[in-house]
Design a protein around this motif. Structure first.
Motif, PDB file in Angstrom:
ATOM      1  N   CYS A 183       0.855  -1.184   0.000  1.00  0.00           N
ATOM      2  CA  CYS A 183       0.000   0.000   0.000  1.00  0.00           C
ATOM      3  C   CYS A 183       0.891   1.233   0.000  1.00  0.00           C
ATOM      4  CB  CYS A 183      -0.947   0.014   1.208  1.00  0.00           C
ATOM      5  SG  CYS A 183      -0.106  -0.119   2.811  1.00  0.00           S
ATOM      6  N   LEU A 184       0.280   2.379  -0.247  1.00  0.00           N
ATOM      7  CA  LEU A 184       1.042   3.629  -0.317  1.00  0.00           C
ATOM      8  C   LEU A 184       0.130   4.761   0.132  1.00  0.00           C
ATOM      9  CD1 LEU A 184       3.330   4.844  -3.192  1.00  0.00           C
ATOM     10  CD2 LEU A 184       1.466   6.298  -2.418  1.00  0.00           C
ATOM     11  N   GLN A 185       0.712   5.737   0.805  1.00  0.00           N
ATOM     12  CA  GLN A 185      -0.060   6.883   1.268  1.00  0.00           C
ATOM     13  C   GLN A 185       0.803   8.138   1.241  1.00  0.00           C
ATOM     14  OE1 GLN A 185      -3.545   6.760   4.348  1.00  0.00           O
ATOM     15  NE2 GLN A 185      -1.632   6.669   5.452  1.00  0.00           N
ATOM     16  N   GLY A 186       0.274   9.185   0.648  1.00  0.00           N
ATOM     17  CA  GLY A 186       0.988  10.448   0.590  1.00  0.00           C
ATOM     18  C   GLY A 186       0.129  11.569   1.141  1.00  0.00           C
ATOM     19  N   ILE A 187       0.751  12.466   1.883  1.00  0.00           N
ATOM     20  CA  ILE A 187       0.083  13.645   2.425  1.00  0.00           C
ATOM     21  C   ILE A 187       0.804  14.874   1.888  1.00  0.00           C
ATOM     22  CG2 ILE A 187      -0.552  14.935   4.490  1.00  0.00           C
ATOM     23  CD1 ILE A 187      -2.005  12.335   4.364  1.00  0.00           C
ATOM     24  N   GLY A 188       0.043  15.836   1.382  1.00  0.00           N
ATOM     25  CA  GLY A 188       0.650  17.040   0.835  1.00  0.00           C
ATOM     26  C   GLY A 188      -0.102  18.287   1.259  1.00  0.00           C
ATOM     27  N   ALA A 189       0.545  19.420   1.051  1.00  0.00           N
ATOM     28  CA  ALA A 189      -0.080  20.705   1.362  1.00  0.00           C
ATOM     29  C   ALA A 189       0.487  21.775   0.445  1.00  0.00           C
ATOM     30  CB  ALA A 189       0.147  21.084   2.818  1.00  0.00           C
ATOM     31  N   ALA A 190      -0.360  22.704   0.044  1.00  0.00           N
ATOM     32  CA  ALA A 190       0.067  23.892  -0.690  1.00  0.00           C
ATOM     33  C   ALA A 190      -0.110  25.082   0.239  1.00  0.00           C
ATOM     34  CB  ALA A 190      -0.757  24.071  -1.959  1.00  0.00           C
ATOM     35  N   LEU A 191       0.993  25.729   0.569  1.00  0.00           N
ATOM     36  CA  LEU A 191       0.980  26.828   1.525  1.00  0.00           C
ATOM     37  C   LEU A 191       1.223  28.151   0.804  1.00  0.00           C
ATOM     38  CD1 LEU A 191       3.204  25.161   4.271  1.00  0.00           C
ATOM     39  CD2 LEU A 191       0.717  25.061   4.027  1.00  0.00           C
ATOM     40  N   PRO A 192       0.354  29.154   1.022  1.00  0.00           N
ATOM     41  CA  PRO A 192       0.542  30.433   0.331  1.00  0.00           C
ATOM     42  C   PRO A 192       1.767  31.177   0.844  1.00  0.00           C
ATOM     43  CG  PRO A 192      -1.223  30.592   1.961  1.00  0.00           C
ATOM     44  CD  PRO A 192      -0.813  29.147   1.917  1.00  0.00           C
ATOM     45  N   VAL A 193       2.539  31.723  -0.097  1.00  0.00           N
ATOM     46  CA  VAL A 193       3.671  32.593   0.224  1.00  0.00           C
ATOM     47  C   VAL A 193       3.521  33.870  -0.606  1.00  0.00           C
ATOM     48  CG1 VAL A 193       5.229  30.726   0.874  1.00  0.00           C
ATOM     49  CG2 VAL A 193       5.112  31.453  -1.509  1.00  0.00           C
ATOM     50  N   GLU A 194       4.415  34.808  -0.404  1.00  0.00           N
ATOM     51  CA  GLU A 194       4.262  36.129  -1.014  1.00  0.00           C
ATOM     52  C   GLU A 194       4.163  36.083  -2.531  1.00  0.00           C
ATOM     53  OE1 GLU A 194       6.611  40.422  -1.113  1.00  0.00           O
ATOM     54  OE2 GLU A 194       7.087  38.941   0.426  1.00  0.00           O
ATOM     55  N   ASP A 195       4.967  35.223  -3.179  1.00  0.00           N
ATOM     56  CA  ASP A 195       4.982  35.221  -4.639  1.00  0.00           C
ATOM     57  C   ASP A 195       4.386  33.939  -5.227  1.00  0.00           C
ATOM     58  OD1 ASP A 195       6.972  33.621  -3.707  1.00  0.00           O
ATOM     59  OD2 ASP A 195       8.484  34.241  -5.183  1.00  0.00           O
ATOM     60  N   GLY A 196       3.531  33.241  -4.483  1.00  0.00           N
ATOM     61  CA  GLY A 196       2.914  32.032  -5.037  1.00  0.00           C
ATOM     62  C   GLY A 196       2.549  31.040  -3.952  1.00  0.00           C
ATOM     63  N   ALA A 197       3.041  29.822  -4.096  1.00  0.00           N
ATOM     64  CA  ALA A 197       2.736  28.780  -3.114  1.00  0.00           C
ATOM     65  C   ALA A 197       3.914  27.815  -3.008  1.00  0.00           C
ATOM     66  CB  ALA A 197       1.479  28.020  -3.517  1.00  0.00           C
ATOM     67  N   VAL A 198       4.086  27.290  -1.812  1.00  0.00           N
ATOM     68  CA  VAL A 198       5.077  26.243  -1.567  1.00  0.00           C
ATOM     69  C   VAL A 198       4.331  24.923  -1.405  1.00  0.00           C
ATOM     70  CG1 VAL A 198       6.819  25.351   0.022  1.00  0.00           C
ATOM     71  CG2 VAL A 198       6.726  27.791  -0.487  1.00  0.00           C
ATOM     72  N   VAL A 199       4.757  23.897  -2.140  1.00  0.00           N
ATOM     73  CA  VAL A 199       4.110  22.590  -2.075  1.00  0.00           C
ATOM     74  C   VAL A 199       4.988  21.641  -1.271  1.00  0.00           C
ATOM     75  CG1 VAL A 199       3.293  20.611  -3.402  1.00  0.00           C
ATOM     76  CG2 VAL A 199       2.934  22.933  -4.286  1.00  0.00           C
ATOM     77  N   LEU A 200       4.394  21.019  -0.271  1.00  0.00           N
ATOM     78  CA  LEU A 200       5.071  20.034   0.563  1.00  0.00           C
ATOM     79  C   LEU A 200       4.403  18.681   0.351  1.00  0.00           C
ATOM     80  CD1 LEU A 200       5.170  22.077   3.895  1.00  0.00           C
ATOM     81  CD2 LEU A 200       6.923  21.999   2.114  1.00  0.00           C
ATOM     82  N   TYR A 201       5.199  17.620   0.324  1.00  0.00           N
ATOM     83  CA  TYR A 201       4.619  16.295   0.093  1.00  0.00           C
ATOM     84  C   TYR A 201       5.482  15.240   0.766  1.00  0.00           C
ATOM     85  CZ  TYR A 201       2.479  12.365  -2.402  1.00  0.00           C
ATOM     86  OH  TYR A 201       1.824  11.208  -2.727  1.00  0.00           O
ATOM     87  N   ALA A 202       4.835  14.338   1.483  1.00  0.00           N
ATOM     88  CA  ALA A 202       5.536  13.220   2.120  1.00  0.00           C
ATOM     89  C   ALA A 202       4.763  11.951   1.823  1.00  0.00           C
ATOM     90  CB  ALA A 202       5.633  13.431   3.626  1.00  0.00           C
TER      91      ALA A 202
END
Length: 255
Positions: A183-202
């Motif tokens: 099985c596989l599971q990923g959690i991610g988030a897009a966080l707003p920053v001044e000039d766009g967004a930062v994407v985090l994924y694990a």
């Protein structure tokens, strides 16, 4: 965005319980090898099947019967997961002790430290699905047929996401894999920053292939390979999204 993917298809786009029609695009290439694999399936073999699923494949006499049986099993597994969540996932038969994908996925969620802190509502939904659905959460289901070690490998995938504090939090769960991994599971988030967004994924992947002698070394090598592959896939995704945004292509932006 993954070059190993041969085909994919949506499941129950109407929000219902799905049908065999949703799985009609699934075919098993490398037919001779795959037919033998399914007809001779046994606990602990190369395939992830329950004991009753193994019995169904042993009755198959042709390639068409094998593919039809596989489609029915995938539909049954989808319906069981959608109705009951992680506890509805049938265990895989192994030579000694059965493996529970649902139990493993639950442990992965419980082991996380960041999601419970910053999005406890989403964390609870991920752990207790289909209960406690947050307002604004959207979900989709699909199957993916990838070629791994020259063998078709089917995944049933659940994606769910929701807005969170001006950004977005997201989960991708492969609640069934026909072979290669458990099985596989990923959690991610897009966080707003001044000039766009930062994407985090694990992501966390469970497999029997790195146990036993040399398991630690195998895990280290696997982590490096997976990390490189993920980076390549994210770069492909970035290029597609950038091109779609420039062309105002909403379909590809949604993808």
């Amino acid at each position: 965005f993954d070059p190993t993917v041969e085909s994919l298809g949506m499941i129950a786009q109407d929000g219902g319980n799905g049908s065999l029609e949703d799985f009609k695009g699934i075919t098993l290439t490398n037919a001779k090898v795959m037919d033998k694999l399914y007809q001779k399936a046994a606990p602990g073999s190369d395939l992830n099947l329950s004991k009753d699923e193994i019995a169904l494949f042993k009755k198959c006499k042709s390639h068409d019967e094998i593919e039809n049986t596989l489609r029915q099993i995938l539909l049954d597994r989808f319906r069981a997961y959608k109705a009951n969540g992680l506890v509805g996932i049938k265990p895989y038969a192994r030579s000694k002790k059965e493996f529970s994908p649902g139990g493993e996925l639950k442990r992965q969620i419980q082991a996380g430290k960041i999601l419970p802190k910053y999005s406890p509502v989403f964390n609870k939904y991920a752990a207790d699905y289909p209960h406690h659905k947050p307002e604004g959460a959207e979900e989709s289901f699909f199957w993916v047929n990838s070629l791994i070690d020259d063998k078709p490998t089917i995944a049933l995938v659940h994606r769910v996401g929701m807005p969170q504090d001006g950004g977005y939090v997201y989960m991708e769960r492969h609640f069934y894999l026909s072979r290669s991994h458990n099985c596989l599971q990923g959690i991610g988030a897009a966080l707003p920053v001044e000039d766009g967004a930062v994407v985090l994924y694990a992501t966390r992947t469970s497999t029997d292939q790195v146990s036993g002698f040399g398991g630690s070394a195998k895990r280290g090598i696997g982590n490096k390979l997976m990390g490189g592959r993920m980076a390549q896939n994210f770069e492909r995704a970035r290029e597609v999204v950038a091109a779609a945004a420039a062309a105002k292509d909403m379909d590809n932006l949604k993808l």
